[in-house]
Motif scaffolding. Structure first.
Motif, PDB file in Angstrom:
ATOM      1  N   MET A 160      -2.329 -15.726  -1.154  1.00 31.94           N
ATOM      2  CA  MET A 160      -1.915 -14.598  -2.232  1.00 31.94           C
ATOM      3  C   MET A 160      -1.955 -13.281  -1.517  1.00 31.94           C
ATOM      4  SD  MET A 160      -3.754 -15.581  -5.743  1.00 31.94           S
ATOM      5  CE  MET A 160      -2.678 -16.687  -6.541  1.00 31.94           C
ATOM      6  N   GLY A 161      -2.123 -12.190  -2.218  1.00 32.27           N
ATOM      7  CA  GLY A 161      -2.161 -10.766  -1.505  1.00 32.27           C
ATOM      8  C   GLY A 161      -0.829 -10.421  -1.393  1.00 32.27           C
ATOM      9  N   ALA A 162       0.120 -11.062  -0.413  1.00 32.29           N
ATOM     10  CA  ALA A 162       1.457 -10.647   0.156  1.00 32.29           C
ATOM     11  C   ALA A 162       2.159 -10.768  -1.287  1.00 32.29           C
ATOM     12  CB  ALA A 162       1.927 -11.300   0.996  1.00 32.29           C
ATOM     13  N   ILE A 163       3.314 -10.183  -1.581  1.00 30.30           N
ATOM     14  CA  ILE A 163       4.278 -10.217  -2.618  1.00 30.30           C
ATOM     15  C   ILE A 163       4.501 -11.706  -2.828  1.00 30.30           C
ATOM     16  CG2 ILE A 163       6.365  -9.505  -3.389  1.00 30.30           C
ATOM     17  CD1 ILE A 163       6.040  -7.108  -2.242  1.00 30.30           C
ATOM     18  N   ILE A 207       1.602  -0.517  -1.094  1.00 36.03           N
ATOM     19  CA  ILE A 207       2.457  -0.161   0.243  1.00 36.03           C
ATOM     20  C   ILE A 207       1.723  -0.068   1.358  1.00 36.03           C
ATOM     21  CG2 ILE A 207       4.293   0.833   1.284  1.00 36.03           C
ATOM     22  CD1 ILE A 207       5.396  -0.405  -1.066  1.00 36.03           C
ATOM     23  N   ILE A 208       1.466  -0.850   2.465  1.00 38.53           N
ATOM     24  CA  ILE A 208       0.810  -0.354   3.699  1.00 38.53           C
ATOM     25  C   ILE A 208       2.056  -0.273   4.720  1.00 38.53           C
ATOM     26  CG2 ILE A 208      -0.469  -1.413   5.685  1.00 38.53           C
ATOM     27  CD1 ILE A 208      -1.812  -2.956   3.331  1.00 38.53           C
ATOM     28  N   LYS A 209       1.918   0.761   5.581  1.00 36.58           N
ATOM     29  CA  LYS A 209       2.697   1.219   6.686  1.00 36.58           C
ATOM     30  C   LYS A 209       2.170   0.996   8.048  1.00 36.58           C
ATOM     31  CE  LYS A 209       5.170   5.066   4.033  1.00 36.58           C
ATOM     32  NZ  LYS A 209       5.444   6.363   3.992  1.00 36.58           N
ATOM     33  N   LYS A 210       3.042   0.632   8.540  1.00 38.08           N
ATOM     34  CA  LYS A 210       2.626  -0.138  10.091  1.00 38.08           C
ATOM     35  C   LYS A 210       3.275   0.907  11.079  1.00 38.08           C
ATOM     36  CE  LYS A 210       1.868  -3.391  13.327  1.00 38.08           C
ATOM     37  NZ  LYS A 210       2.447  -4.745  14.368  1.00 38.08           N
ATOM     38  N   TYR A 211       2.640   1.531  11.955  1.00 43.30           N
ATOM     39  CA  TYR A 211       3.184   2.692  12.557  1.00 43.30           C
ATOM     40  C   TYR A 211       3.377   2.078  14.134  1.00 43.30           C
ATOM     41  CZ  TYR A 211       2.863   6.057   9.195  1.00 43.30           C
ATOM     42  OH  TYR A 211       3.051   7.038   8.139  1.00 43.30           O
ATOM     43  N   PRO A 212       4.214   2.624  15.167  1.00 49.35           N
ATOM     44  CA  PRO A 212       4.486   2.119  16.324  1.00 49.35           C
ATOM     45  C   PRO A 212       3.006   1.890  17.214  1.00 49.35           C
ATOM     46  CG  PRO A 212       6.005   4.120  15.803  1.00 49.35           C
ATOM     47  CD  PRO A 212       4.947   3.864  14.627  1.00 49.35           C
ATOM     48  N   ASN A 213       2.178   2.844  17.005  1.00 43.99           N
ATOM     49  CA  ASN A 213       0.843   2.807  17.797  1.00 43.99           C
ATOM     50  C   ASN A 213      -0.162   1.343  16.943  1.00 43.99           C
ATOM     51  OD1 ASN A 213      -0.001   3.773  14.969  1.00 43.99           O
ATOM     52  ND2 ASN A 213      -0.944   5.207  15.803  1.00 43.99           N
ATOM     53  N   ARG A 214       0.626   0.758  16.205  1.00 52.95           N
ATOM     54  CA  ARG A 214       0.031  -0.537  15.737  1.00 52.95           C
ATOM     55  C   ARG A 214      -1.092  -0.199  14.598  1.00 52.95           C
ATOM     56  NH1 ARG A 214      -0.929  -4.116  20.899  1.00 52.95           N
ATOM     57  NH2 ARG A 214      -2.858  -3.391  20.304  1.00 52.95           N
ATOM     58  N   GLN A 243      -1.810  -7.553  -4.471  1.00 48.52           N
ATOM     59  CA  GLN A 243      -0.288  -7.380  -4.191  1.00 48.52           C
ATOM     60  C   GLN A 243      -0.082  -6.355  -3.465  1.00 48.52           C
ATOM     61  OE1 GLN A 243       1.647 -10.251  -5.454  1.00 48.52           O
ATOM     62  NE2 GLN A 243      -0.346 -10.782  -6.303  1.00 48.52           N
ATOM     63  N   PHE A 244       0.412  -6.928  -2.186  1.00 49.11           N
ATOM     64  CA  PHE A 244       0.760  -5.783  -1.266  1.00 49.11           C
ATOM     65  C   PHE A 244       2.017  -6.366  -0.338  1.00 49.11           C
ATOM     66  CE2 PHE A 244      -1.965  -8.487   1.153  1.00 49.11           C
ATOM     67  CZ  PHE A 244      -1.290  -8.489   2.609  1.00 49.11           C
ATOM     68  N   VAL A 245       2.557  -5.262   0.226  1.00 49.82           N
ATOM     69  CA  VAL A 245       3.599  -5.320   1.239  1.00 49.82           C
ATOM     70  C   VAL A 245       3.209  -4.508   2.408  1.00 49.82           C
ATOM     71  CG1 VAL A 245       5.208  -3.807   0.389  1.00 49.82           C
ATOM     72  CG2 VAL A 245       6.358  -5.566   1.553  1.00 49.82           C
ATOM     73  N   VAL A 246       3.835  -4.990   3.712  1.00 51.42           N
ATOM     74  CA  VAL A 246       3.567  -4.345   4.739  1.00 51.42           C
ATOM     75  C   VAL A 246       4.769  -3.972   5.300  1.00 51.42           C
ATOM     76  CG1 VAL A 246       2.599  -4.214   7.153  1.00 51.42           C
ATOM     77  CG2 VAL A 246       1.285  -5.442   5.339  1.00 51.42           C
ATOM     78  N   ARG A 247       5.203  -2.657   5.506  1.00 54.51           N
ATOM     79  CA  ARG A 247       6.481  -2.097   6.006  1.00 54.51           C
ATOM     80  C   ARG A 247       6.247  -1.411   7.308  1.00 54.51           C
ATOM     81  NH1 ARG A 247      10.067  -3.877   2.756  1.00 54.51           N
ATOM     82  NH2 ARG A 247       9.902  -4.180   0.663  1.00 54.51           N
TER      83      ARG A 247
END
Length: 183
Positions: free
Chosen positions: A1-4, A21-28, A53-57
């Motif tokens: 679950m969790g993810a869209i 919305i969770i953003k992933k930056y280049p520094n991880r 419900q979330f998405v990592v972008r």
């Protein structure tokens, strides 16, 4: 679950709840836009456990990285001392990549995991208020209640497998007809 959740076409399913919305930056580092704070992978795992419900972008490109983050959580759990998958299971899953059965295997696993989750919910509902002694009896594989639930799960699994076989046969027949090899 969790993810869209995805619909049968693999597209995001319509949901009434807003998607976090969770953003992933280049520094991880992972940044939760709802709380305006950096979060850890363990906190993302908590979102999954809470059915949020979330998405990592990717913060720069907007690319969906949800699957890779979920796989990273699974990898950490598997390395953590109480793995769910044996080496044989993992090797067999790897063998399905690139195989004609890859799409079917994914659907089969998804449906079976969902059936197992449904079984878990039923067990939790039926075990509310049980004393430790009653719980031990309930969990006994020989108890009629447990046999009934497991029997239902096995039947659902058989049904999913049969549906998968029928779908494969239809697709094979269509392909052979398209090549003029079957009438």
């Amino acid at each position: 679950m969790g993810a869209i959740p995805l619909d049968r076409s693999g597209n995001p399913a319509e949901t009434a709840l807003p998607v976090r919305i969770i953003k992933k930056y280049p520094n991880r580092r992972l940044y939760d836009t709802e709380t305006s704070a950096y979060i850890t992978l363990a906190e993302v795992q908590r979102l999954v456990m809470d059915s949020t419900q979330f998405v990592v972008r990717d913060a720069k490109t907007g690319e969906d990285l949800t699957r890779s983050i979920l796989l990273q959580i699974i990898l950490e759990e598997e390395a953590g001392g109480a793995p769910m998958f044996t080496e044989a299971v993992l090797a067999n899953i790897i063998r399905f990549y690139g195989n004609a059965m890859q799409g079917f295997m994914g659907a089969y696993l998804e449906k079976n995991v969902q059936s197992f989750m449904d079984l878990q919910v039923k067990m939790a509902e039926q075990s509310k208020g049980l004393s430790p002694e009653m719980w031990a009896q309930f969990m006994n594989a020989k108890s009629p209640m447990m046999q009934g639930m497991m029997g239902n799960y096995v039947e659902q699994s058989k049904t999913v497998f049969s549906q998968m076989q029928e779908q494969m046969q239809k697709q094979s027949e269509q392909m052979l007809s398209a090549f003029g090899l079957k009438r």
